[in-house]
Design an enzyme around this catalytic site. Sequence first.
Site, PDB file in Angstrom:
ATOM      1  N   GLU A  69     -23.684  -1.492 -36.570  1.00  8.02           N
ATOM      2  CA  GLU A  69     -24.726  -1.272 -36.818  1.00  8.02           C
ATOM      3  C   GLU A  69     -24.523  -1.524 -38.488  1.00  8.02           C
ATOM      4  O   GLU A  69     -25.044  -1.455 -39.861  1.00  8.02           O
ATOM      5  CB  GLU A  69     -26.103  -0.126 -36.404  1.00  8.02           C
ATOM      6  CG  GLU A  69     -26.073  -0.157 -35.820  1.00  8.02           C
ATOM      7  CD  GLU A  69     -25.448   0.097 -34.148  1.00  8.02           C
ATOM      8  OE1 GLU A  69     -25.763   0.456 -33.038  1.00  8.02           O
ATOM      9  OE2 GLU A  69     -23.425   0.170 -34.334  1.00  8.02           O
ATOM     10  N   CYS A  92     -26.033   4.778 -31.309  1.00  4.14           N
ATOM     11  CA  CYS A  92     -26.709   6.644 -31.533  1.00  4.14           C
ATOM     12  C   CYS A  92     -27.814   6.832 -32.085  1.00  4.14           C
ATOM     13  O   CYS A  92     -28.077   6.694 -33.475  1.00  4.14           O
ATOM     14  CB  CYS A  92     -24.798   7.143 -31.521  1.00  4.14           C
ATOM     15  SG  CYS A  92     -24.344   6.683 -33.441  1.00  4.14           S
ATOM     16  N   CYS A  95     -26.323   6.658 -35.930  1.00  9.51           N
ATOM     17  CA  CYS A  95     -26.045   5.259 -36.522  1.00  9.51           C
ATOM     18  C   CYS A  95     -27.851   4.843 -37.261  1.00  9.51           C
ATOM     19  O   CYS A  95     -27.790   3.789 -37.562  1.00  9.51           O
ATOM     20  CB  CYS A  95     -26.084   4.031 -35.596  1.00  9.51           C
ATOM     21  SG  CYS A  95     -23.804   3.396 -35.393  1.00  9.51           S
TER      22      CYS A  95
END
Length: 146
Positions: A69, A92, A95
């Site tokens: 990402e 997560c 991110c």
Amino acid sequence: MSNWDSRFMALAAHVATWSKDPSTKVGAVIVRPDRTVASLGYNGPPRGGSDALSFADRRRKLARTIPAELNAILTSHVPVAGYTLYVTLPPCDRCAAHIVQAGLRRVVTSVSSASDYPDRWALEIAEARQIFMEAGVVLDAQVRVA
């Protein structure tokens, strides 16, 4: 999922194959509102870093791996505010914070089953969902049929 969502998720899955990480290959695609690709990313070492990173040492691997990402956000040649991110695994919490800060408005992720959410990431993924909700980022977690 729409046909376009399926196409971009398939592209993200292809990009994930470029990762050298044998255990977790993640791909990301950032798409403009006109359905054109703005950027691609996969999880891997920083630019100039060795692809021969020691994947056996998990702590070192995580410290040196740029998530898909973030790679997609950082390598875009245009601001990504208002765009959609397609990513092969749920982001997560770290991110998610970067996704929100970049101004992405929608995240589409695809999972085949609950086993795609490793237990070791459960807290981070739950926190990411909360971050998205608070920021008004739409999260479309789609279950794909094999």
